[in-house]
Design an enzyme around this catalytic site. Structure first.
Site: not given
Length: 538
Positions: A171, A477
């Protein structure tokens, strides 16, 4: 032009912000800033409070997860966007003096919003102005500011050389500071490891206001910020990274297989071979609804929904060699030359995001698409049986599974060669990393609990098939379901171990020791920061 005096600036600041309901929390902080900066006017335009007209836009500009931007979400008393590292020590001093926590934000992609949310009075140091990238193509290194994004770094490298790259994430709007300090998964990890494995120097401001590099901070702290995050130890200003060699032409593909095209059997087979491919080949999977994975509409009625798996690959070589490897090791996938595209590494960074591959300027755009999201991740040590994979599909027939990929990323290669204690990231010897993300939009905000429940039910279903000694997960995460520290007062080693061992396994103990040494009073803290200890229980 006459320069305003310190006392005049203080008066103006206090008058401007005294009407705020939270004024008591930040007036003394602002006064401290005005007293400590010899030329306060040089930073006054970098300071935002709730009374500033642009406060909300600055706060929301880098706040990805909309779960943490609601009206009830605690807001910072002050946001500061320093434009030089020398401004940060005073911010730390004034925050500590006024019992305010610091949240450091690079890109704002923290899954649990910890870079811009706190339950106690806090200041955000937004690193957006510290985004310079200096590439030395001859030495194959780069200094990159913590406020830069992956896209800015990739663009800067490509401007200097077509055959240099950096092994980090996909990303382009993800911030450097959080991504690199927490590990950094990417398409080149089987060849070159994580982003954190390729950090060779750093600059950090510690609780004493010292600006330290690798030599002056010492190898323990340098070890800790290459996978253990930066939020427990100080404010990371920049990293020096080792760039890596890539061919002028690499090969990529993205092919989708539905359940009717044996997706279950292909995933099952992939587990045995993907971690054993040669280092130049990375083949990973996104599983879920065909409509989400391919962008092609499918029936939205009941069991007519199409499910499947998309196989993505980056190969550091030409198409003929890739086809040979795939035919030898994974003929079941049915890869043909028409599925493959040869391109440069920088073009692949655009390809995997669905951007036009010749529009690299897109990488400089740091506008974050807003969404609601929850992520949970696991590591798999032994192949999941086909029956176990079949049981996963039922979750994607539910409404909450509509925009919810299950991502499987193989280890092996360079990852398996690096000792588990080399950096804080310990998950080197698993077959693959598995993460399930669930996305929803503002019009579904009232159903947030349903989406969170869906994520947790899938996580629980996977329990028999993933690493459980302890249940392992990836620090970048972040998942507050795993456990949190006390918002005020001390947090015990035992309490922090509940979440800490899942992220870091045995490396957690060393991280606690480093924390105790560099920040014994626990100024740099959050819901999942390492607790300092008066004595070590290990």
């Amino acid at each position: 032009m006459k320069t305003p005096t310190i006392s005049a600036l203080t008066f103006i600041l206090l008058l401007t912000f005294s009407c705020s309901s939270s004024a008591d929390d930040h007036e003394d902080f602002l006064e401290c800033l005005s007293e400590k900066f010899h030329n306060y006017s040089s930073i006054s335009n970098l300071v935002y409070t709730p009374r500033s007209s642009s406060f909300s836009s600055i706060l929301l500009s880098s706040s990805w997860n909309q779960r943490y931007t609601t009206a009830s979400t605690p807001k910072p008393q002050v946001i500061i966007t320093p434009e030089h590292e020398s401004q940060i020590p005073t911010i730390i001093h004034c925050a500590e003096e006024n019992d305010m926590e610091i949240r450091t934000r690079s890109g704002g992609h923290d899954f649990e919003g910890r870079s811009f949310v706190s339950q106690v009075p806090f200041v955000i140091i937004d690193m957006i102005r510290l985004s310079q990238v200096t590439v030395n193509a001859e030495a194959k290194t780069a200094w990159v500011g913590a406020g830069a994004t992956l896209g800015i770094l990739y663009y800067s490298i490509a401007e200097k050389s077509p055959t240099l790259a950096f092994p980090a994430g996909f990303c382009p709007t993800v911030g450097i500071g959080g991504h690199l300090s927490g590990g950094g998964y990417g398409s080149l990890l089987r060849k070159y490891g994580l982003a954190a494995d390729n950090i060779i120097d750093a600059r950090i401001v510690d609780v004493k206001g010292r600006i330290l590099n690798r030599k002056s901070m010492g190898e323990d702290l340098f070890w800790a910020i290459r996978g253990g995050g930066g939020g427990s130890f100080g404010v990371i200003v920049s990293f020096k990274v080792q760039l890596v060699d890539v061919p002028e032409k690499i090969t990529v593909f993205n092919i989708h297989r539905t359940l009717q095209q044996n997706a279950t059997q292909l995933i099952h087979r992939w587990q045995y071979i993907a971690p054993k491919f040669e280092k130049d080949l990375n083949l990973y999977i996104n599983a879920g609804r065909t409509s989400y994975l391919t962008g092609v509409n499918s029936s939205q009625e009941g069991r007519n929904i199409s499910l499947g798996a998309s196989f993505y690959s980056l190969f550091l070589g030409r198409v003929d060699r890739l086809l040979s490897l795939m035919q030898e090791s994974f003929p079941e996938l049915g890869l043909v030359q028409e599925d493959c595209i040869e391109m440069s590494w920088i073009q692949s960074a655009l390809f995997f995001q669905g951007f036009p591959i010749d529009s690299r300027e897109i990488l400089l755009n740091r506008t974050i698409p807003k969404t609601y999201v929850k992520v949970k991740s696991n590591y798999v040590q032994s192949p999941i049986p086909a029956k176990g994979i079949e049981g996963i599909w039922r979750f994607f027939y539910e409404r909450e599974g509509e925009n919810s990929p299950l991502i499987m990323f193989p280890n092996g290669g360079r990852m398996a060669e690096i000792p588990v204690s080399e950096t804080p990231y310990p998950h080197r010897n698993n077959l693959f990393h598995m993460s399930n993300l669930v996305y929803w939009q503002e019009e579904e905000a009232q159903n947030t609990d349903k989406y969170l429940s869906w994520s947790r039910r899938l996580y629980n279903y996977l329990t028999p098939y993933v690493e459980n000694s302890p249940r392992a997960t990836y620090f970048n995460y972040r998942d507050l379901d795993l456990g949190v520290n006390n918002p005020k007062g001390k947090t015990s080693y035992a309490q922090a171990s509940i979440w800490g061992k899942k992220y870091f396994k045995n490396n957690f103990d060393r991280l606690v020791r480093v924390k105790t040494h560099v920040d014994p009073k626990n100024f740099f803290r959050n819901e999942q920061s390492f607790p300092p200890l008066e004595s070590y229980p290990f």
